[in-house]
Design an enzyme around this catalytic site. Structure first.
Site: not given
Length: 105
Positions: A53-55, A59
């Site tokens: 959910r946060d690529v 990250n």
């Protein structure tokens, strides 16, 4: 006794992808290798019904040997996990949310 799943990750020495890429002139082969590392991490996550959910580049850490690792599963979701909080919209960086993450909601 209630069992709650949790995630433990090792400390990773390296630089965020965006910072690392400003310091290195990448060949197309190196870029594809980094992309393959991230794709394998996402494949493994999806295989256990998880969604990161946060690529984004911030990250992804790149080690000195050129290995890329997907980090920060803090806003991830695991389909079989109990709901602990209710929040909308889903956590993560909206500009980087994947279609699967949006569908998962």
């Amino acid at each position: 006794m209630r069992i709650r799943p949790y995630l433990v990750m090792e400390w990773v020495e390296g630089l965020p992808l965006y910072e690392w890429s400003t310091r290195h002139a990448l060949t197309s082969r190196q870029a594809l290798r980094l992309l393959a590392h991230v794709a394998r991490a996402l494949e493994a996550t999806h295989a256990v019904e998880g969604v990161h959910r946060d690529v984004k580049g911030d990250n992804i850490r790149v080690r000195a040997d050129g290995t890329a690792l997907l980090m920060d599963f803090g806003s991830s979701n695991y389909r079989q996990a109990q709901t602990l909080t209710h929040q909308h919209p889903p956590p993560g960086t909206p500009e980087h949310q994947s279609p699967e993450s949006q569908r998962f909601q």
